[in-house]
Design an enzyme around this catalytic site. Structure first.
Site, PDB file in Angstrom:
ATOM      1  N   LEU A  80       0.761  -1.104  -0.192  1.00 36.98           N
ATOM      2  CA  LEU A  80       0.047   0.164   0.247  1.00 36.98           C
ATOM      3  C   LEU A  80       0.566   1.118  -0.079  1.00 36.98           C
ATOM      4  O   LEU A  80       0.468   2.165  -0.866  1.00 36.98           O
ATOM      5  CB  LEU A  80      -0.831  -0.114   1.008  1.00 36.98           C
TER       6      LEU A  80
ATOM      7  N   ASP B  58      10.753   3.672   4.956  1.00 41.13           N
ATOM      8  CA  ASP B  58      10.689   2.158   5.395  1.00 41.13           C
ATOM      9  C   ASP B  58      11.701   1.754   6.411  1.00 41.13           C
ATOM     10  O   ASP B  58      12.637   2.200   6.149  1.00 41.13           O
ATOM     11  CB  ASP B  58      10.420   1.551   4.038  1.00 41.13           C
TER      12      ASP B  58
ATOM     13  N   ASP C 137      12.525   3.865  11.810  1.00 43.31           N
ATOM     14  CA  ASP C 137      11.513   3.005  12.443  1.00 43.31           C
ATOM     15  C   ASP C 137      10.513   4.300  13.020  1.00 43.31           C
ATOM     16  O   ASP C 137      11.046   4.882  13.965  1.00 43.31           O
ATOM     17  CB  ASP C 137      12.022   2.386  13.692  1.00 43.31           C
TER      18      ASP C 137
ATOM     19  N   TYR D  61      -3.968  -5.442  16.935  1.00 42.99           N
ATOM     20  CA  TYR D  61      -4.187  -4.857  15.539  1.00 42.99           C
ATOM     21  C   TYR D  61      -5.443  -4.114  15.682  1.00 42.99           C
ATOM     22  O   TYR D  61      -5.331  -3.092  15.296  1.00 42.99           O
ATOM     23  CB  TYR D  61      -3.965  -5.770  14.574  1.00 42.99           C
TER      24      TYR D  61
ATOM     25  N   LYS E 110      -5.975  -0.138  15.639  1.00 44.22           N
ATOM     26  CA  LYS E 110      -6.634   0.389  14.517  1.00 44.22           C
ATOM     27  C   LYS E 110      -7.645   1.477  14.997  1.00 44.22           C
ATOM     28  O   LYS E 110      -7.951   2.605  14.582  1.00 44.22           O
ATOM     29  CB  LYS E 110      -7.116  -0.467  13.386  1.00 44.22           C
TER      30      LYS E 110
ATOM     31  N   THR F 242      -1.743  -7.489   0.016  1.00 48.59           N
ATOM     32  CA  THR F 242      -0.319  -7.026   0.179  1.00 48.59           C
ATOM     33  C   THR F 242       0.227  -8.343   1.059  1.00 48.59           C
ATOM     34  O   THR F 242      -0.375  -9.158   1.449  1.00 48.59           O
ATOM     35  CB  THR F 242      -0.079  -5.845   1.069  1.00 48.59           C
TER      36      THR F 242
END
Length: 319
Positions: free
Chosen positions: A19, A38, A75, A174, A178, A208
């Site tokens: 993404l 990244d 990071d 997760y 989110k 992905t």
């Protein structure tokens, strides 16, 4: 003819693959200078040695197409790395205008099996990572607005997930991260609006490295196309990138504090939860017996699909 993002500078985190890569390429196509961030770890769980190669490859791809881009190995969950990332954008291109927070990892486990480290690491990269970059970008925009005596062009596009909307049994870390990102987004939208900065969150569906297991059984063909006919995968990240480009642009100045679901040629605007039912005590204080008489029959008759933790999310196909 000027491009929509001409003269603007963007940061995209986690942009070495998937993404983030598609979003970085789209912002560059629309005219933005892009800082491609990244950490380059090979494992989707954040394992392995950090590598500059993924970010450098995407930056080189943008430059080869005639755009402007630099790579950043860092990071985002590290406060100093996030500060350096924003500093790099300002030092290289003179300003920062767009922040796309996309970096994340997965460490899936049922809540009864999850370790403390599996919880902390996912919350750290997703939620703290979003906060860190947002903090330093906000400082930059606030200082610019004060120095210039008026609003600036600032855009934050955060990455949430339908896992927070409808639950995800094997992803308590997760889903929680989110959900926290949505709270961070709405708070940021209220705090920075007066400076000309908008903050919105997207819930993308894309095939992905991170979702290869989740979408393994989903067809690649969009509705109305027969298997094997070819064309763009309905869950390709490229379906998400145009919305990010729009939200980053001056055209989206009136879009703030929104949550949007996007995939396969569909964009849905989500609303905050509404009150489904309301009960008032007949006395000064609820008793156990009164609550039992009111709530037990209500929930017994309510369809499972209408609960807040509904098992289903928005249908993949759209009309």
């Amino acid at each position: 003819m000027a491009q929509p993002l001409e003269g603007l500078t963007a940061i995209v985190t986690g942009a070495g693959r998937g993404l983030g890569r598609a979003e970085a390429l789209e912002l560059a196509r629309l005219g933005a200078s892009v800082v491609v961030n990244d950490y380059g770890q090979p494992g989707r769980d954040g394992s392995g040695e950090a590598s500059a190669a993924p970010a450098e490859d995407v930056a080189a791809e943008i430059r080869a197409a005639g755009g402007r881009a630099v790579a950043h190995l860092g990071d985002v969950a590290d406060h100093d790395h996030a500060r350096a990332l924003v500093h790099l954008a300002v030092e290289t291109y003179g300003r920062l205008d767009i922040l796309v927070n996309n970096a994340g990892i997965l460490r899936d486990r049922m809540v009864f099996s999850m370790t403390e480290d599996e919880w902390d690491s996912v919350i750290r990269v997703h939620l703290k990572g979003h906060f860190n970059t947002t903090h330093f970008a906000a400082v930059h925009w606030r200082e610019r607005a004060k120095a210039g005596g008026g609003p600036v062009h600032g855009r934050i596009i955060n990455t949430s997930s339908e896992a927070f909307l409808a639950g995800s049994a094997g992803q308590p870390n997760y889903a929680a991260a989110k959900g926290g990102i949505v709270g961070l987004t709405t708070s940021t939208a209220l705090a920075l609006g007066k400076y000309g900065v908008t903050a919105n969150a997207i819930c993308p569906r894309a095939r992905t490295r991170m979702t290869e297991d989740v979408f393994a059984g989903f067809p690649a063909e969009p509705a109305g196309r027969e298997p094997g006919e070819g064309g763009l995968d309905v869950l390709a990240p490229e379906h998400v990138a145009p919305l990010v480009g729009y939200l980053a642009s001056p055209a989206a100045a009136g879009v703030n504090g929104q949550l949007l679901v996007v995939h396969g040629g569909m964009v849905a605007v989500a609303e905050r939860p509404r009150i489904a039912a309301k009960f008032d005590t007949a006395k000064d204080l609820f008793s156990f017996e009164e609550l039992d008489g009111l709530l037990t029959p209500y929930f017994a008759e309510r369809p499972p699909g209408e609960t807040f933790a509904a098992a289903e999310v928005l249908a993949l196909k759209h009309g």
